[in-house]
Design an enzyme around this catalytic site. Sequence first.
Site, PDB file in Angstrom:
ATOM      1  N   HIS A 156       0.837   6.111  -2.397  1.00  0.00           N
ATOM      2  CA  HIS A 156      -0.124   5.008  -2.468  1.00  0.00           C
ATOM      3  C   HIS A 156      -0.546   4.871  -3.931  1.00  0.00           C
ATOM      4  CE1 HIS A 156      -0.864   4.292   1.782  1.00  0.00           C
ATOM      5  NE2 HIS A 156      -1.935   3.562   1.516  1.00  0.00           N
ATOM      6  N   ASP A 171       0.835  -1.203   0.000  1.00  0.00           N
ATOM      7  CA  ASP A 171       0.000   0.000   0.000  1.00  0.00           C
ATOM      8  C   ASP A 171       0.866   1.248   0.000  1.00  0.00           C
ATOM      9  OD1 ASP A 171       0.901  -0.647   2.600  1.00  0.00           O
ATOM     10  OD2 ASP A 171      -0.688   0.523   3.526  1.00  0.00           O
ATOM     11  N   ARG A 194       4.834   3.614   6.006  1.00  0.00           N
ATOM     12  CA  ARG A 194       4.096   3.377   7.239  1.00  0.00           C
ATOM     13  C   ARG A 194       3.751   1.907   7.440  1.00  0.00           C
ATOM     14  NH1 ARG A 194      -0.824   6.263   6.524  1.00  0.00           N
ATOM     15  NH2 ARG A 194      -1.738   4.310   5.767  1.00  0.00           N
ATOM     16  N   GLU A 195       3.062   1.323   6.464  1.00  0.00           N
ATOM     17  CA  GLU A 195       2.589  -0.059   6.621  1.00  0.00           C
ATOM     18  C   GLU A 195       3.395  -1.049   5.787  1.00  0.00           C
ATOM     19  OE1 GLU A 195      -1.745  -0.421   6.627  1.00  0.00           O
ATOM     20  OE2 GLU A 195      -1.842   1.750   6.766  1.00  0.00           O
ATOM     21  N   GLU A 233      -2.278   8.949  -0.641  1.00  0.00           N
ATOM     22  CA  GLU A 233      -3.276   8.081  -0.023  1.00  0.00           C
ATOM     23  C   GLU A 233      -4.616   8.799   0.079  1.00  0.00           C
ATOM     24  OE1 GLU A 233      -3.925   5.648   4.203  1.00  0.00           O
ATOM     25  OE2 GLU A 233      -2.435   7.264   4.072  1.00  0.00           O
ATOM     26  N   ASP A 293      -5.988  -2.570  -2.384  1.00  0.00           N
ATOM     27  CA  ASP A 293      -5.167  -1.686  -3.225  1.00  0.00           C
ATOM     28  C   ASP A 293      -4.806  -2.369  -4.537  1.00  0.00           C
ATOM     29  OD1 ASP A 293      -4.871  -1.005  -0.344  1.00  0.00           O
ATOM     30  OD2 ASP A 293      -3.638   0.619  -1.095  1.00  0.00           O
ATOM     31  N   TRP A 338     -11.679  -6.149  -0.885  1.00  0.00           N
ATOM     32  CA  TRP A 338     -10.332  -6.503  -0.438  1.00  0.00           C
ATOM     33  C   TRP A 338     -10.104  -7.994  -0.693  1.00  0.00           C
ATOM     34  CZ3 TRP A 338     -12.297  -1.974   0.499  1.00  0.00           C
ATOM     35  CH2 TRP A 338     -11.458  -0.893   0.731  1.00  0.00           C
TER      36      TRP A 338
END
Length: 879
Positions: free
Chosen positions: A783, A461, A465-466, A765, A473, A534
């Site tokens: 993103h 993504d 951060r993640e 994002e 995505d 998702w």
Amino acid sequence: MIKIIDCHHSYSENNEFSWKISGDTDQAAYCVQIQNRMREIVWNSGKVESENRHNVPCTVQLEKEEKYNWSVECWGTDGSADRIEGKTFYSGIDGWEAEWIEPNRTRKPMMDSTEPVEPVGRGERVGDALERLDPVVYMRKCFNLDKIPEYGVIYATARGIYHIWVNGVRVSNLFAPGNTSYNKHIDYQCYDVTKVLKTGENVIAIALADGWYTGKIGAVGIGRQFGEENAVLWQLICKDKEKNKLVYYSDESMKWSYGALRYADLYIGEYYDAGMELIGWKHSGFDDSEWYPVNIRKYGYQELELQSIPDIKETRTIEPKVIRTEKNEILLDAGENIVGYISFELQLQKGQIISFEHSETVDKDGNYLQNIIGQNKDQADYYKADRNGIAKWKPQFTYHGFRYVRVNGTDDRHPKHYQIHVIETPMRKTADFTCSDERLNTLQENIYRSQQGNMISIPTDCPQRERVGWTGDMQVYAPTACYEADVEQFLRHWMRDVQNEQLEDGQVPHIVPCMPSHDIMKPAGIKGVSAAGWSDAAVIVPWRLYQAYGDIRILEENYELMSRYMKSTENCVAEIPDNFDELTPQRQAVQKYLWNTGFQYGDWLMPSIQMSGGSIFEVVQQTGYVMATLMFALTTQLMSEICTVLGKEEEAKHYQELNEKVKHAFNVEYVNEDGLITKDYQGVYVLALWTDALPEKLRGKALEHLIQLIHDNNDLLDTGFLSVAYLLPVLQKMGRSDIANMLLMRDQCPSWLYEVKMGATTMWEYWNGYAEDGTPGDCSMNHFAFGCVGEYLYRTILGIQAENPGFKRMKIKPDVTCGLSYAKGYFESIWGKVEVHWKKKEGGYTLDVAIPPNTTAEVEIGRHKGIYGCGTYHIETES
């Protein structure tokens, strides 16, 4: 004349070979040959009369632990021929004798918070992570060779990430073995070390870091997700000309110690203390008598697979601009948002500590600002000098997503003393787009840059951060990804882990690979795992890959995943909502076809809600169930098509009938008597129109209302994750390209070109990543999801559309009414490069087009319409 322009080998059970050709003649035949390292032909396909040149399988079983070269020769229908050599490749290991080894140590206690709300991770003092993180482990083993072998390869992998040196020469890849579902799948790598082996004593040296296995990963930043300790496994195979084999491997004879890397975490960063360097540890003659013994772990080898995707590499370097801010801080500016790390060459004093803090943004006054908040999101590297003089350094086990770097501990502002290294999983770029509007050109560059930065081992993504494989995505972005680069093998590799992560009941988690800490983010009381849009990646991504690359095996290898997932979704959808008894009999009768239970993201990051200042989860309340039901309509339709392609007629009929029931239920539950939808949002109308969920008689009215919603929103979009990819296509499909192109060209927030206007170099994002005054938000600036508009640039503006899977038959119908004076670009399909260049002229248009061999295209522009085979053509027509 026929000309081969590219070729590649894909590792698979059968080994597959592909090539692309150009020229004004079709391919009539081919011949693929494979030679072993002795230059003996081990497979010759013979002259095969075929136009196929994609994923041609080897029909013999190749010997294990060997090195191969291959070539392909093609013949054209005009009698011409061309030949090309492919890259050397290596076969997998024949059997493991090596032991998994780990350091015999006690790790520091875990101090990570397990709260679902991320604590703010700013302002930690220098050295704070030293108290919490464990050092990198250094390992070594010596062995003797009487003579240099004819052939030597090392197979290696780790639970963690590793570097491996042979006699002081690093032979390993970046961030190996990569990010996989460690409990079920770990890649191993193969390195040819023949040229670095020597007679006498040889040394295998390894540095082992936490990586994804025990590092502080994911949104919540919790360590040791897959295990408590890192381990490494390696095996050296040496062969002479007669193929006699000697084997050396990891076992209890290895020793370990600590060195200069006092910690190294993918997300937090590295701390390198040069005073703790182990001088000579990678070479023979080093005294390791005080090093520690290792532990043997009986992990087994069942999860191991030879790596089948490209290695992560440094692909370019940037000399940064050096800035001194109003706060008297030194900032390095890469000029673009990138993924990688920084190296330096600086004059330092003994004991001097240099730190590098990485961020995507500065504040509106140009001062350093860390926009990424959360536990263990430091993105900070430290170097401590051991002597006076010139010091050189580059991180080994961390990477960052950033544009700006705050430098502390030195006043050196010479830009040549710093280098920024950009990394990616390199995949062949297969498209380009430019036009008369520079804003769109920048948008296209931003889309591609975000794709490069978010495909590090897996599709992520964001890179700061993640850094996890959010399935939502990827399914949103997949069509654009397939235009931009050759992502086929990369995404097939990732889909293997989607299969691995599938639950026994068929549900699919929201991120792949999935770490246990992801459950911390689940709302209280939610039992189910799957979420529409998702988990639907299990169906949508293989379908998009099949459409782009035309290989039915993509559907075959994922069919069990798709089928089990859809059955589990039927079970989820059949759950009765809590308010069932309050519903009318008519509504009760359709509840088992509505996905209105469990947690649903809805039209995630829908701008009117995301920008309202309230909870971001309001979009879940407003659109969660209606969008889930529409996504179920989409996946049932796709499954019907997939089953038809695979010849599963009974299953195709089941999904088609189910699709009709879902659409009927949607109308009963959500459509008013006047034909309007109760959930009055742009995205709901977009997805309802795209899936044909509304009866044909209501679609015109729905379209008019969608357009009215757009006008009421100041002629701006209000679409989130699940609808934005279909916004422009559905308008164009229903004859309102004028509205689609108006939205594309808008540069007020929210819009794609607002990001460009505000100086974005990657996709944001949030639609409002920066406020009008330049104030950045606490969101990711990299993103790729909203970059899904890239498909529209290629498919509609350039007009390159597939008429069948793989682009063998195409339609080239550029949208010359889009407001541009010209557009040009190309898309390199599995058949070759399709080129389009159209421009307006007085009273009409010109079009230059190139069609690759063995394909046909229906070309339509202005008043001109015609069918064309391979070749280049110049067309002039009236409007």
